[in-house]
Design an enzyme around this catalytic site. Structure first.
Site, PDB file in Angstrom:
ATOM      1  N   GLY A  72      33.920 -31.617  13.542  1.00 61.76           N
ATOM      2  CA  GLY A  72      34.747 -32.226  14.571  1.00 61.76           C
ATOM      3  C   GLY A  72      35.411 -33.484  14.066  1.00 61.76           C
ATOM      4  O   GLY A  72      35.283 -33.854  12.896  1.00 61.76           O
ATOM      5  N   GLU A  88      40.257 -29.674  12.200  1.00 63.22           N
ATOM      6  CA  GLU A  88      38.992 -30.285  11.787  1.00 63.22           C
ATOM      7  C   GLU A  88      38.022 -29.255  11.216  1.00 63.22           C
ATOM      8  O   GLU A  88      37.354 -29.508  10.218  1.00 63.22           O
ATOM      9  CB  GLU A  88      38.353 -31.049  12.945  1.00 63.22           C
ATOM     10  CG  GLU A  88      39.046 -32.343  13.307  1.00 63.22           C
ATOM     11  CD  GLU A  88      38.852 -33.457  12.296  1.00 63.22           C
ATOM     12  OE1 GLU A  88      38.034 -33.326  11.363  1.00 63.22           O
ATOM     13  OE2 GLU A  88      39.539 -34.489  12.445  1.00 63.22           O
ATOM     14  N   GLU A  92      36.925 -29.692   7.339  1.00 63.66           N
ATOM     15  CA  GLU A  92      35.544 -30.049   7.021  1.00 63.66           C
ATOM     16  C   GLU A  92      34.740 -28.899   6.435  1.00 63.66           C
ATOM     17  O   GLU A  92      33.820 -29.128   5.659  1.00 63.66           O
ATOM     18  CB  GLU A  92      34.827 -30.577   8.268  1.00 63.66           C
ATOM     19  CG  GLU A  92      35.291 -31.931   8.692  1.00 63.66           C
ATOM     20  CD  GLU A  92      34.485 -32.498   9.845  1.00 63.66           C
ATOM     21  OE1 GLU A  92      33.431 -31.937  10.195  1.00 63.66           O
ATOM     22  OE2 GLU A  92      34.930 -33.515  10.396  1.00 63.66           O
ATOM     23  N   GLU A 137      27.885 -30.587   2.593  1.00 61.75           N
ATOM     24  CA  GLU A 137      27.336 -29.239   2.673  1.00 61.75           C
ATOM     25  C   GLU A 137      27.880 -28.595   3.945  1.00 61.75           C
ATOM     26  O   GLU A 137      28.187 -29.283   4.917  1.00 61.75           O
ATOM     27  CB  GLU A 137      25.804 -29.253   2.733  1.00 61.75           C
ATOM     28  CG  GLU A 137      25.128 -29.728   1.456  1.00 61.75           C
ATOM     29  CD  GLU A 137      23.609 -29.663   1.550  1.00 61.75           C
ATOM     30  OE1 GLU A 137      23.090 -28.569   1.877  1.00 61.75           O
ATOM     31  OE2 GLU A 137      22.963 -30.693   1.315  1.00 61.75           O
TER      32      GLU A 137
END
Length: 189
Positions: A72, A88, A92, A137
């Site tokens: 997020g 996002e 990510e 990760e």
């Protein structure tokens, strides 16, 4: 509590003064119509599920460094909420997903008042790959697997809500009864 973070008008540069605006003392410009309404941020979070597993990322920086969280971030000024959460998730974790519904809203009043909207999202494509900046990760994990992980408490709550929820959440209204230009609307089903 008066927010003192703005001292000068963002339109004309004149020093702001304290003024009663509809019963609340606010910083306002004595020269033009600018009123400082407060400092707010809107965050979004994704609950992407694939094969009964949730997409999680391990935070590489604060806030939350070392915790596993749902992907997020924050909405940019001219970016839609829908574009933000899709961006996002891909930034990510390298995953393409689309919004299904809104499953939760968190209100966190503080010096920068934060509103956080959590979306259930449908997995479309991709293999979890962390961005190496915000996340170090990324992967899909079952609820059982998360029990032994350092999952942030708020993320635990969201996962259990999305997994055990009895509601479809707020769904995007694709055919609103009344057309409202430039509005993206969500409603109960």
């Amino acid at each position: 509590m008066l927010d003192l973070s703005a001292n000068f008008c963002l339109k004309c540069g004149i020093a702001l003064e304290n003024r009663d605006i509809d019963g609340t003392i606010r910083k306002a410009c004595p020269n033009c119509d600018f009123i400082f309404w407060g400092d707010y941020s809107i965050g979004v979070g994704a609950l992407v599920i694939k094969d009964d597993k949730f997409l999680l990322v391990k935070r590489a920086q604060n806030p939350g460094k070392g915790y596993w969280t749902n992907p997020g971030g924050y909405i940019e000024q001219l970016e839609s909420i829908e574009d933000t959460i899709v961006r996002e998730v891909e930034e990510e974790a390298g995953i393409k997903a689309k919004i299904r519904s809104i499953v939760a809203i968190r209100d966190l009043p503080r010096s920068v008042h934060n509103l956080y909207i959590a979306f259930a999202m449908d997995y479309l494509d991709g293999t979890p790959i962390p961005d190496g900046v915000e996340a170090d990760e990324a992967g899909f994990y079952s609820i059982e697997e998360t029990e032994s992980m350092n999952v942030a408490p708020f993320t635990k709550w969201l996962i259990h809500l999305a997994y055990n929820g009895k509601s479809e959440g707020l769904l995007k209204d694709l055919k609103p009864l009344v057309s409202l230009n430039d509005h993206v609307l969500f409603r109960i089903s």
